[in-house]
Design a protein around this motif. Sequence first.
Motif, PDB file in Angstrom:
ATOM      1  N   LEU A 154       0.822  -1.213   0.000  1.00 15.16           N
ATOM      2  CA  LEU A 154       0.000   0.000   0.000  1.00 15.16           C
ATOM      3  C   LEU A 154       0.856   1.263   0.000  1.00 15.16           C
ATOM      4  CD1 LEU A 154      -2.818  -0.975   2.516  1.00 15.16           C
ATOM      5  CD2 LEU A 154      -2.750  -1.269   0.026  1.00 15.16           C
ATOM      6  N   ASN A 155       2.162   1.095  -0.209  1.00 13.01           N
ATOM      7  CA  ASN A 155       3.088   2.224  -0.172  1.00 13.01           C
ATOM      8  C   ASN A 155       3.973   2.173  -1.413  1.00 13.01           C
ATOM      9  OD1 ASN A 155       5.709   3.702   0.838  1.00 13.01           O
ATOM     10  ND2 ASN A 155       4.057   4.295   2.217  1.00 13.01           N
ATOM     11  N   TYR A 156       3.870   3.197  -2.233  1.00 17.52           N
ATOM     12  CA  TYR A 156       4.681   3.277  -3.453  1.00 17.52           C
ATOM     13  C   TYR A 156       6.005   3.971  -3.165  1.00 17.52           C
ATOM     14  CZ  TYR A 156       0.741   1.863  -6.296  1.00 17.52           C
ATOM     15  OH  TYR A 156      -0.273   1.144  -6.850  1.00 17.52           O
ATOM     16  N   SER A 157       7.085   3.417  -3.704  1.00 17.09           N
ATOM     17  CA  SER A 157       8.379   4.087  -3.568  1.00 17.09           C
ATOM     18  C   SER A 157       8.580   5.014  -4.759  1.00 17.09           C
ATOM     19  CB  SER A 157       9.519   3.076  -3.508  1.00 17.09           C
ATOM     20  OG  SER A 157       9.645   2.380  -4.725  1.00 17.09           O
ATOM     21  N   VAL A 158       9.237   6.116  -4.496  1.00 18.38           N
ATOM     22  CA  VAL A 158       9.594   7.080  -5.526  1.00 18.38           C
ATOM     23  C   VAL A 158      11.116   7.195  -5.456  1.00 18.38           C
ATOM     24  CG1 VAL A 158       9.311   9.442  -6.357  1.00 18.38           C
ATOM     25  CG2 VAL A 158       7.402   8.292  -5.194  1.00 18.38           C
ATOM     26  N   THR A 159      11.798   6.539  -6.382  1.00 21.55           N
ATOM     27  CA  THR A 159      13.254   6.489  -6.384  1.00 21.55           C
ATOM     28  C   THR A 159      13.795   7.455  -7.430  1.00 21.55           C
ATOM     29  OG1 THR A 159      13.128   4.155  -5.781  1.00 21.55           O
ATOM     30  CG2 THR A 159      15.250   4.960  -6.601  1.00 21.55           C
ATOM     31  N   ILE A 160      14.562   8.430  -6.983  1.00 21.31           N
ATOM     32  CA  ILE A 160      15.151   9.424  -7.873  1.00 21.31           C
ATOM     33  C   ILE A 160      16.145   8.737  -8.806  1.00 21.31           C
ATOM     34  CG2 ILE A 160      16.491  11.566  -7.989  1.00 21.31           C
ATOM     35  CD1 ILE A 160      13.658  11.824  -6.696  1.00 21.31           C
ATOM     36  N   LYS A 161      16.046   9.018 -10.090  1.00 19.63           N
ATOM     37  CA  LYS A 161      16.938   8.404 -11.081  1.00 19.63           C
ATOM     38  C   LYS A 161      18.348   8.984 -11.047  1.00 19.63           C
ATOM     39  CE  LYS A 161      13.331   7.236 -14.432  1.00 19.63           C
ATOM     40  NZ  LYS A 161      12.802   7.499 -15.784  1.00 19.63           N
ATOM     41  N   ASP A 162      18.480  10.284 -10.847  1.00 15.58           N
ATOM     42  CA  ASP A 162      19.788  10.930 -10.897  1.00 15.58           C
ATOM     43  C   ASP A 162      19.886  11.967  -9.774  1.00 15.58           C
ATOM     44  OD1 ASP A 162      22.139  12.292 -11.467  1.00 15.58           O
ATOM     45  OD2 ASP A 162      21.679  12.576 -13.588  1.00 15.58           O
ATOM     46  N   TYR A 163      20.546  11.583  -8.681  1.00 12.46           N
ATOM     47  CA  TYR A 163      20.654  12.476  -7.525  1.00 12.46           C
ATOM     48  C   TYR A 163      21.517  13.698  -7.795  1.00 12.46           C
ATOM     49  CZ  TYR A 163      18.137   9.338  -4.445  1.00 12.46           C
ATOM     50  OH  TYR A 163      17.157   8.587  -3.856  1.00 12.46           O
ATOM     51  N   GLU A 164      22.283  13.692  -8.873  1.00  5.25           N
ATOM     52  CA  GLU A 164      23.057  14.888  -9.217  1.00  5.25           C
ATOM     53  C   GLU A 164      22.151  15.979  -9.786  1.00  5.25           C
ATOM     54  OE1 GLU A 164      26.593  14.166 -11.480  1.00  5.25           O
ATOM     55  OE2 GLU A 164      27.180  12.495 -10.195  1.00  5.25           O
ATOM     56  N   LYS A 165      21.010  15.584 -10.349  1.00  4.18           N
ATOM     57  CA  LYS A 165      20.072  16.553 -10.920  1.00  4.18           C
ATOM     58  C   LYS A 165      18.936  16.903  -9.959  1.00  4.18           C
ATOM     59  CE  LYS A 165      20.852  15.257 -15.711  1.00  4.18           C
ATOM     60  NZ  LYS A 165      20.270  14.729 -16.929  1.00  4.18           N
ATOM     61  N   ILE A 166      18.581  15.973  -9.071  1.00  4.67           N
ATOM     62  CA  ILE A 166      17.459  16.172  -8.157  1.00  4.67           C
ATOM     63  C   ILE A 166      17.940  15.983  -6.724  1.00  4.67           C
ATOM     64  CG2 ILE A 166      15.186  15.320  -7.416  1.00  4.67           C
ATOM     65  CD1 ILE A 166      15.109  16.513 -10.197  1.00  4.67           C
ATOM     66  N   ASN A 167      17.717  16.974  -5.892  1.00  4.67           N
ATOM     67  CA  ASN A 167      18.046  16.882  -4.480  1.00  4.67           C
ATOM     68  C   ASN A 167      16.734  16.704  -3.723  1.00  4.67           C
ATOM     69  OD1 ASN A 167      18.740  17.178  -1.818  1.00  4.67           O
ATOM     70  ND2 ASN A 167      19.954  19.024  -2.124  1.00  4.67           N
ATOM     71  N   ASN A 168      16.517  15.537  -3.148  1.00  5.96           N
ATOM     72  CA  ASN A 168      15.250  15.277  -2.481  1.00  5.96           C
ATOM     73  C   ASN A 168      15.281  15.610  -0.988  1.00  5.96           C
ATOM     74  OD1 ASN A 168      16.849  13.174  -1.664  1.00  5.96           O
ATOM     75  ND2 ASN A 168      15.361  11.575  -2.088  1.00  5.96           N
ATOM     76  N   ARG A 169      16.312  16.256  -0.513  1.00  4.97           N
ATOM     77  CA  ARG A 169      16.403  16.625   0.894  1.00  4.97           C
ATOM     78  C   ARG A 169      16.654  18.121   1.073  1.00  4.97           C
ATOM     79  NH1 ARG A 169      14.003  13.836   4.437  1.00  4.97           N
ATOM     80  NH2 ARG A 169      15.469  14.366   6.033  1.00  4.97           N
TER      81      ARG A 169
END
Length: 112
Positions: A92-107
């Motif tokens: 019931l929980n979808y993961s959202v995994t960033i493909k390229d951490y150099e382009k996207i900062n999720n923190r």
Amino acid sequence: MSELSSLERLLGDAEIQWLALGDIAVIKTGSSVSKQLILENPGEYPVINSGREPLGFIDKWNAHNDPIGVTSRGAGVGSITWQAGKYFRGNLNYSVTIKDYEKINNRVKVSY
């Protein structure tokens, strides 16, 4: 004078490039889990499923450093979760995994 929306206030004068989530991340669901499975396999790994808090703790994990989750059903539907380290992601929980951490900062810390 028009009132600014919450999004406009949050973004301020930042230059934004809008992208589809599927273009920057891989989205997948977890594995089936039940309270019975947790009771029969107690352990150290939190079970993240349909709420913000762990459903329990189990002796196996199926996610590691895949921290962003979106609850798909239940009382916490639409909740965004953050779980670092090893844990068990329920179906019931979808993961959202960033493909390229150099382009996207999720923190990024945001202040209003």
